[in-house]
Design an enzyme around this catalytic site. Sequence first.
Site, PDB file in Angstrom:
ATOM      1  N   GLY A   1       0.858  -1.246  -0.198  1.00 34.94           N
ATOM      2  CA  GLY A   1       0.009  -0.018   0.060  1.00 34.94           C
ATOM      3  C   GLY A   1       0.887   1.244  -0.008  1.00 34.94           C
ATOM      4  O   GLY A   1       1.449   1.462  -1.145  1.00 34.94           O
TER       5      GLY A   1
ATOM      6  N   SER B   1       6.441  -4.430  -2.277  1.00 34.59           N
ATOM      7  CA  SER B   1       6.103  -3.167  -2.935  1.00 34.59           C
ATOM      8  C   SER B   1       6.296  -2.012  -1.690  1.00 34.59           C
ATOM      9  O   SER B   1       7.306  -2.017  -0.913  1.00 34.59           O
ATOM     10  CB  SER B   1       4.527  -2.969  -3.017  1.00 34.59           C
ATOM     11  N   TRP B   2       5.210  -1.686  -0.948  1.00 34.10           N
ATOM     12  CA  TRP B   2       5.507  -0.635   0.369  1.00 34.10           C
ATOM     13  C   TRP B   2       5.901  -1.324   1.412  1.00 34.10           C
ATOM     14  O   TRP B   2       6.726  -0.734   2.259  1.00 34.10           O
ATOM     15  CB  TRP B   2       3.868   0.170   0.481  1.00 34.10           C
TER      16      TRP B   2
ATOM     17  N   ASP C   1       7.591  -4.987 -14.240  1.00 35.25           N
ATOM     18  CA  ASP C   1       6.734  -4.578 -13.001  1.00 35.25           C
ATOM     19  C   ASP C   1       6.476  -2.971 -13.317  1.00 35.25           C
ATOM     20  O   ASP C   1       7.356  -2.111 -13.533  1.00 35.25           O
ATOM     21  CB  ASP C   1       7.662  -4.529 -11.717  1.00 35.25           C
TER      22      ASP C   1
ATOM     23  N   HIS D   1       4.369  -6.845 -11.104  1.00 34.63           N
ATOM     24  CA  HIS D   1       4.498  -6.460  -9.803  1.00 34.63           C
ATOM     25  C   HIS D   1       3.897  -7.306  -8.802  1.00 34.63           C
ATOM     26  O   HIS D   1       4.384  -7.519  -7.582  1.00 34.63           O
ATOM     27  CB  HIS D   1       3.737  -5.252  -9.732  1.00 34.63           C
TER      28      HIS D   1
END
Length: 315
Positions: free
Chosen positions: A43, A110-111, A265, A293
Site C-alpha cells: 500500500g 512493494s510498500w 513491473d 508487480h
Amino acid sequence: MHSLYPSIKPYETTDLPVGNGHVLYVEQSGDPEGIPVLFIHGGPGAGSSAEDRRFFNPEKYRIILFDQRGAGRSTPHAELTNNTTQDLIDDIERIREHYNIDQWALFGGSWGSTLSLLYAQQHPDRVLGMILRGIFLCRQQDLNWFYQYGASQVFPDYWEDFIEPIEADQRGDMIRAYYQLLTGDNELAKMNAAKHWSIWEGRCATLKPNADVVDTFSNIHLALSLARIEAHYFVNDSFIKENQIIENIKSLYGIPAVIIHGRYDMVCSLDNAVALQRAWPDARLQIVRDAGHSSRDPGILDALIRAADEMAIAF
C-alpha cells in the site's frame, strides 16, 4: 513451479492498541516454536489476507501478520491522523516486544519492502534476514513513474480511466488532486476517487490481465483505505527524505536478503531493485523474467516461496 502452502487458520488473533486511538489487528499461525517471520503488507493501506500466511511452511515458521494503521481489520479504518512512516516503524517494534521476540525475519512487498527496509535500518540487530519483493524506494521519480508519466504510456487506456475523476487543469499533479478528493467532504466523490485510484493499481499489477486481482482492488473497503492512505503518504513524500533508504544502506550490511522483482513491473519499475542491490552487497537480486508487480504472478510466487523455504533451512 511452487504454489502456496495449504490454507491454515491463526492460532491467535490480537487487537493491539498502539496509541492515539489506533488499534492493530495482529495474528499468529504456523508453529509457535518456529522461525518468527513478519509479513509486511503493501500500500500503504492494503491490509493483509488469509493467503499471505501461505507463503511459509507452517511446520517451520511462526507466521505473524498485521494490518497497518487504518488498513484491513485495524481501526479506525482509513484513518490518516497519527499515521506516518515512523508510526508504522514504531508499531512493528511494539509487535515484536508484545510477543517477546528477540529476532525475526521480514517478508515485505512493494510498500511492504519500503517499510521492511526502514524498520531494519532503525533496528538492524532485530532482523534475521529479509525477503523483499517489488522494491519501492519512494523516490520522487518512483511516484512520478506511476502517478504522472511512465506507466501511463504502457497502459494509456487504463490511464484514461484513472484521470477521469480529476479536472483537466489539475492533472499536472495527480497525487495532490486525488488527495483533495479523498480527504474532502463529498462522500460520493471520495468513494468514486478511491475506486478509480485502487483499480488503476490493480490493473497494472500483473503481467497478464487478472480479473481476480482487479476485483480485490475494486472492493470499496480496501479501495478506500488504500487510496486515502497512499495519497496521504505520497503527498507527504512518504514521510522520509528523498533517497533515504539508499543513503542509509550501510546500516543493513551483514543482513542476508533476497530481492525478487518482476522484469515487467509497471507499478515499481525494476530500477528500484537494481539501485538497492548495487548499494547493498549482502542482498541477492533475482529478476523474474515473466512477471509484473503482483505477488500472485506465478514467477514471483514461485520465487518468494523458494526464498522462504531456503531461509527456513538457513536459520
